[in-house]
Design a protein around this motif. Structure first.
Motif, PDB file in Angstrom:
ATOM      1  N   LYS A 301       0.814  -1.216   0.000  1.00  0.00           N
ATOM      2  CA  LYS A 301       0.000   0.000   0.000  1.00  0.00           C
ATOM      3  C   LYS A 301       0.851   1.271   0.000  1.00  0.00           C
ATOM      4  CE  LYS A 301      -4.091  -2.007   2.229  1.00  0.00           C
ATOM      5  NZ  LYS A 301      -5.032  -1.914   3.378  1.00  0.00           N
ATOM      6  N   ASN A 302       1.923   1.262   0.757  1.00  0.00           N
ATOM      7  CA  ASN A 302       2.744   2.467   0.877  1.00  0.00           C
ATOM      8  C   ASN A 302       4.220   2.076   0.941  1.00  0.00           C
ATOM      9  OD1 ASN A 302       3.519   5.142   1.228  1.00  0.00           O
ATOM     10  ND2 ASN A 302       3.168   5.114   3.431  1.00  0.00           N
ATOM     11  N   PRO A 303       4.756   1.482  -0.133  1.00  0.00           N
ATOM     12  CA  PRO A 303       6.133   0.965  -0.084  1.00  0.00           C
ATOM     13  C   PRO A 303       7.168   2.081  -0.148  1.00  0.00           C
ATOM     14  CG  PRO A 303       5.263   0.734  -2.295  1.00  0.00           C
ATOM     15  CD  PRO A 303       4.127   1.265  -1.441  1.00  0.00           C
ATOM     16  N   LEU A 304       8.315   1.807   0.439  1.00  0.00           N
ATOM     17  CA  LEU A 304       9.461   2.690   0.294  1.00  0.00           C
ATOM     18  C   LEU A 304      10.423   2.150  -0.759  1.00  0.00           C
ATOM     19  CD1 LEU A 304      10.146   3.524   4.046  1.00  0.00           C
ATOM     20  CD2 LEU A 304       9.007   4.950   2.343  1.00  0.00           C
ATOM     21  N   LEU A 305      10.358   0.846  -1.001  1.00  0.00           N
ATOM     22  CA  LEU A 305      11.153   0.193  -2.033  1.00  0.00           C
ATOM     23  C   LEU A 305      10.231  -0.687  -2.866  1.00  0.00           C
ATOM     24  CD1 LEU A 305      14.253  -0.934   0.097  1.00  0.00           C
ATOM     25  CD2 LEU A 305      14.155   1.015  -1.472  1.00  0.00           C
ATOM     26  N   ILE A 306      10.253  -0.515  -4.164  1.00  0.00           N
ATOM     27  CA  ILE A 306       9.405  -1.306  -5.057  1.00  0.00           C
ATOM     28  C   ILE A 306      10.301  -2.249  -5.852  1.00  0.00           C
ATOM     29  CG2 ILE A 306       7.791  -1.234  -6.989  1.00  0.00           C
ATOM     30  CD1 ILE A 306       6.923   1.519  -6.065  1.00  0.00           C
ATOM     31  N   LEU A 307      10.096  -3.545  -5.661  1.00  0.00           N
ATOM     32  CA  LEU A 307      10.926  -4.541  -6.323  1.00  0.00           C
ATOM     33  C   LEU A 307      10.489  -4.791  -7.755  1.00  0.00           C
ATOM     34  CD1 LEU A 307      11.223  -7.173  -3.434  1.00  0.00           C
ATOM     35  CD2 LEU A 307      12.722  -5.245  -3.940  1.00  0.00           C
ATOM     36  N   SER A 308       9.178  -4.711  -8.004  1.00  0.00           N
ATOM     37  CA  SER A 308       8.618  -4.949  -9.336  1.00  0.00           C
ATOM     38  C   SER A 308       7.446  -3.994  -9.553  1.00  0.00           C
ATOM     39  CB  SER A 308       8.140  -6.395  -9.475  1.00  0.00           C
ATOM     40  OG  SER A 308       9.198  -7.308  -9.341  1.00  0.00           O
ATOM     41  N   ASP A 309       6.839  -4.099 -10.720  1.00  0.00           N
ATOM     42  CA  ASP A 309       5.673  -3.273 -11.036  1.00  0.00           C
ATOM     43  C   ASP A 309       4.472  -3.789 -10.244  1.00  0.00           C
ATOM     44  OD1 ASP A 309       3.634  -1.792 -12.052  1.00  0.00           O
ATOM     45  OD2 ASP A 309       3.752  -2.587 -14.090  1.00  0.00           O
ATOM     46  N   VAL A 310       4.144  -3.122  -9.144  1.00  0.00           N
ATOM     47  CA  VAL A 310       3.098  -3.620  -8.254  1.00  0.00           C
ATOM     48  C   VAL A 310       1.696  -3.361  -8.798  1.00  0.00           C
ATOM     49  CG1 VAL A 310       4.498  -3.512  -6.161  1.00  0.00           C
ATOM     50  CG2 VAL A 310       3.233  -1.488  -6.894  1.00  0.00           C
ATOM     51  N   SER A 311       1.611  -2.759  -9.972  1.00  0.00           N
ATOM     52  CA  SER A 311       0.291  -2.610 -10.595  1.00  0.00           C
ATOM     53  C   SER A 311      -0.156  -3.897 -11.280  1.00  0.00           C
ATOM     54  CB  SER A 311       0.308  -1.470 -11.615  1.00  0.00           C
ATOM     55  OG  SER A 311       1.180  -1.775 -12.696  1.00  0.00           O
ATOM     56  N   SER A 312       0.777  -4.838 -11.456  1.00  0.00           N
ATOM     57  CA  SER A 312       0.444  -6.120 -12.073  1.00  0.00           C
ATOM     58  C   SER A 312       0.404  -7.207 -11.006  1.00  0.00           C
ATOM     59  CB  SER A 312       1.478  -6.491 -13.137  1.00  0.00           C
ATOM     60  OG  SER A 312       2.734  -6.760 -12.542  1.00  0.00           O
ATOM     61  N   GLU A 313      -0.294  -8.282 -11.302  1.00  0.00           N
ATOM     62  CA  GLU A 313      -0.402  -9.385 -10.340  1.00  0.00           C
ATOM     63  C   GLU A 313       0.954 -10.040 -10.105  1.00  0.00           C
ATOM     64  OE1 GLU A 313      -2.827 -13.633  -9.678  1.00  0.00           O
ATOM     65  OE2 GLU A 313      -3.274 -12.332 -11.402  1.00  0.00           O
ATOM     66  N   SER A 314       1.726 -10.234 -11.189  1.00  0.00           N
ATOM     67  CA  SER A 314       3.041 -10.871 -11.010  1.00  0.00           C
ATOM     68  C   SER A 314       3.970  -9.978 -10.205  1.00  0.00           C
ATOM     69  CB  SER A 314       3.658 -11.175 -12.382  1.00  0.00           C
ATOM     70  OG  SER A 314       3.855  -9.986 -13.133  1.00  0.00           O
ATOM     71  N   GLY A 315       3.884  -8.673 -10.416  1.00  0.00           N
ATOM     72  CA  GLY A 315       4.704  -7.755  -9.638  1.00  0.00           C
ATOM     73  C   GLY A 315       4.335  -7.759  -8.165  1.00  0.00           C
ATOM     74  N   GLN A 316       3.037  -7.828  -7.877  1.00  0.00           N
ATOM     75  CA  GLN A 316       2.591  -7.915  -6.489  1.00  0.00           C
ATOM     76  C   GLN A 316       3.070  -9.216  -5.851  1.00  0.00           C
ATOM     77  OE1 GLN A 316      -1.654  -7.344  -6.288  1.00  0.00           O
ATOM     78  NE2 GLN A 316      -1.579  -5.378  -7.373  1.00  0.00           N
ATOM     79  N   ASN A 317       3.027 -10.305  -6.633  1.00  0.00           N
ATOM     80  CA  ASN A 317       3.516 -11.582  -6.105  1.00  0.00           C
ATOM     81  C   ASN A 317       5.003 -11.504  -5.779  1.00  0.00           C
ATOM     82  OD1 ASN A 317       1.020 -12.829  -6.297  1.00  0.00           O
ATOM     83  ND2 ASN A 317       1.396 -13.640  -8.346  1.00  0.00           N
ATOM     84  N   ASP A 318       5.764 -10.832  -6.649  1.00  0.00           N
ATOM     85  CA  ASP A 318       7.198 -10.672  -6.398  1.00  0.00           C
ATOM     86  C   ASP A 318       7.422  -9.859  -5.128  1.00  0.00           C
ATOM     87  OD1 ASP A 318       9.963 -10.863  -6.990  1.00  0.00           O
ATOM     88  OD2 ASP A 318       9.933  -8.890  -7.928  1.00  0.00           O
ATOM     89  N   GLN A 319       6.692  -8.769  -4.982  1.00  0.00           N
ATOM     90  CA  GLN A 319       6.843  -7.906  -3.808  1.00  0.00           C
ATOM     91  C   GLN A 319       6.476  -8.657  -2.533  1.00  0.00           C
ATOM     92  OE1 GLN A 319       7.898  -4.710  -4.300  1.00  0.00           O
ATOM     93  NE2 GLN A 319       7.510  -3.644  -2.393  1.00  0.00           N
ATOM     94  N   ILE A 320       5.338  -9.327  -2.553  1.00  0.00           N
ATOM     95  CA  ILE A 320       4.879 -10.056  -1.360  1.00  0.00           C
ATOM     96  C   ILE A 320       5.793 -11.241  -1.067  1.00  0.00           C
ATOM     97  CG2 ILE A 320       3.000 -11.459  -0.399  1.00  0.00           C
ATOM     98  CD1 ILE A 320       1.059  -9.702  -2.011  1.00  0.00           C
ATOM     99  N   GLY A 321       6.182 -11.959  -2.139  1.00  0.00           N
ATOM    100  CA  GLY A 321       7.035 -13.127  -1.941  1.00  0.00           C
ATOM    101  C   GLY A 321       8.370 -12.770  -1.320  1.00  0.00           C
ATOM    102  N   PHE A 322       8.994 -11.711  -1.832  1.00  0.00           N
ATOM    103  CA  PHE A 322      10.293 -11.328  -1.265  1.00  0.00           C
ATOM    104  C   PHE A 322      10.135 -10.668   0.100  1.00  0.00           C
ATOM    105  CE2 PHE A 322      12.471 -12.474  -5.093  1.00  0.00           C
ATOM    106  CZ  PHE A 322      13.763 -12.723  -4.657  1.00  0.00           C
ATOM    107  N   MET A 323       9.005 -10.055   0.357  1.00  0.00           N
ATOM    108  CA  MET A 323       8.751  -9.560   1.709  1.00  0.00           C
ATOM    109  C   MET A 323       8.816 -10.725   2.695  1.00  0.00           C
ATOM    110  SD  MET A 323       5.349  -7.732   3.337  1.00  0.00           S
ATOM    111  CE  MET A 323       5.192  -6.601   1.974  1.00  0.00           C
ATOM    112  N   GLN A 324       8.198 -11.846   2.320  1.00  0.00           N
ATOM    113  CA  GLN A 324       8.211 -13.024   3.177  1.00  0.00           C
ATOM    114  C   GLN A 324       9.610 -13.636   3.273  1.00  0.00           C
ATOM    115  OE1 GLN A 324       5.209 -15.280   1.128  1.00  0.00           O
ATOM    116  NE2 GLN A 324       3.514 -14.366   2.282  1.00  0.00           N
ATOM    117  N   ILE A 325      10.350 -13.609   2.149  1.00  0.00           N
ATOM    118  CA  ILE A 325      11.708 -14.150   2.166  1.00  0.00           C
ATOM    119  C   ILE A 325      12.600 -13.329   3.104  1.00  0.00           C
ATOM    120  CG2 ILE A 325      13.793 -14.452   0.774  1.00  0.00           C
ATOM    121  CD1 ILE A 325      11.932 -15.198  -1.560  1.00  0.00           C
ATOM    122  N   PHE A 326      12.498 -11.998   3.034  1.00  0.00           N
ATOM    123  CA  PHE A 326      13.291 -11.148   3.919  1.00  0.00           C
ATOM    124  C   PHE A 326      12.937 -11.401   5.390  1.00  0.00           C
ATOM    125  CE2 PHE A 326      14.173  -8.564   0.121  1.00  0.00           C
ATOM    126  CZ  PHE A 326      15.510  -8.263   0.330  1.00  0.00           C
TER     127      PHE A 326
END
Length: 375
Positions: A301-326
């Motif tokens: 919702k309010n990221p300071l670092l964007i890993l991928s294009d969070v407007s797409s489903e795959s980008g959101q999956n990348d962001q959420i997935g790496f959030m969990q990995i970190f």
């Protein structure tokens, strides 16, 4: 030999002063002669030419133009430019500049003055840590506190940031923005002079018997080169004689590689993960740790670092997935290694942890930074 530097002169350095300063600096920075001999005259000429022709902040030369002007050095530039140790390469701006580790190797009046600035700044930072511990210090306050009669201190701080060990984090625009801050590392308590940090890296890269000249640790030299059976060879066999150090992100390399090579496997793995989280704080400017830090930095919702294009489903999956990995890396690697001296690490396993931490650091480095919006 302990040498105390006197303040920079108002009227510049006379030739006699310069000779004395050069002698003092050579006495202060250990292993200079070994490094110069290992690099050879041609490489030293290359480094000096980049340094002398650099301008601006940070001081750089246009890379493509430099290569066209000096084609004789193209192969050497390809070699040393990959290490980030001698030549810093900015592909986005197409520039070269020498790193702070090069300064003691140059027979240059300007380089000597910059080194004196670094020692003066380091003395202030060391005193700051003694009084205030990890409290950040603003660039503007540092510039005001260190008396610099030659106007070289900001340039010197650009080179100072190249040298690892003395800082824990610093702002994205350090040292060009007077409001940016730097957090001093407790390692300053172990080193009386800034030159000690440079000499330590010289020792690791050029003097230590476990490393090749130039600071490259070959994977098969420490028993980490993979092997391939006939069944694996469905296509071209990859070149497996690669450099282990080149797999490591600079943040991990600076904080964990030496520990790994010395056999301190638990400390190397712990430092690699701690360094990644310090890097996140450096890029975001927030002070939280662990799950709170990751949730804030990589929030959808309010990221300071964007890993991928969070407007797409795959980008959101990348962001959420790496959030969990970190979060998992903090809970599953950092916490156990910090809270217990026992471990089951081998050299292979520890090396894999360092490469994993380097992947995390790379994702943070390549992430798009969003302006912080505090409530």
């Amino acid at each position: 030999m302990n040498v105390r530097f006197w303040p920079l002169c108002d009227n510049g350095l006379t030739p006699s002063h310069y000779e004395i300063f050069t002698w003092v600096l050579k006495m202060q920075v250990r292993h200079v002669d070994e490094v110069r001999k290992s690099l050879g005259g041609s490489t030293l000429d290359l480094l000096k030419t980049i340094f002398e022709q650099s301008n601006g902040l940070p001081p750089t030369v246009p890379a493509t133009r430099f290569r066209a002007k000096y084609p004789k050095w193209m192969d050497q530039l390809n070699d040393i430019g990959h290490s980030d140790f001698l030549v810093k390469v900015d592909h986005t701006k197409d520039t070269y500049r020498v790193s702070g580790y090069v300064l003691p190797l140059l027979e240059s009046k300007r380089a000597s003055r910059i080194l004196l600035c670094l020692e003066a700044a380091y003395t202030h930072l060391r005193n700051h840590y003694d009084k205030h511990l990890r409290e950040p210090i603003k660039v503007g306050d540092l510039l005001a506190a260190v008396k610099d009669k030659h106007g070289l201190l900001t340039e010197a701080l650009c080179y100072m940031s190249d040298v690892g060990g003395w800082w824990s984090s610093y702002g994205n625009n350090f040292p060009l923005d007077s409001n940016e801050v730097v957090v001093v590392n407790e390692q300053v308590l172990k080193h009386e002079s800034f030159s000690d940090f440079i000499a330590q890296v010289y020792e690791w890269n050029f003097v230590s018997p476990v490393k090749y000249p130039g600071g490259r640790t070959w994977v098969d030299e420490i028993g980490l080169a993979p092997t391939f059976s006939e069944s694996d060879r469905s296509g071209p066999v990859p070149d497996v004689h690669f450099v282990f150090e080149e797999l490591l992100h600079p943040v991990v390399r600076d904080n964990a590689l030496r520990l790994f090579l010395d056999g301190h496997l638990r400390e190397a793995v712990l430092n690699s993960v701690v360094a990644v989280f310090d890097f996140i704080r450096h890029r975001t400017g927030i002070s939280e740790d662990g799950e709170a830090l990751i949730s804030r930095a990589l929030s959808l919702k309010n990221p300071l670092l964007i890993l991928s294009d969070v407007s797409s489903e795959s980008g959101q999956n990348d962001q959420i997935g790496f959030m969990q990995i970190f979060k998992g890396a903090y809970q599953g690697i950092r916490n156990p290694k910090a809270h217990s001296l026992t471990h089951d690490l081998t050299a292979h396993k520890a090396a894999q942890y360092l490469v994993f931490a380097s992947l995390l650091a790379r994702r943070i480095e390549e992430a798009t930074q969003v302006q912080r919006r505090d409530p």
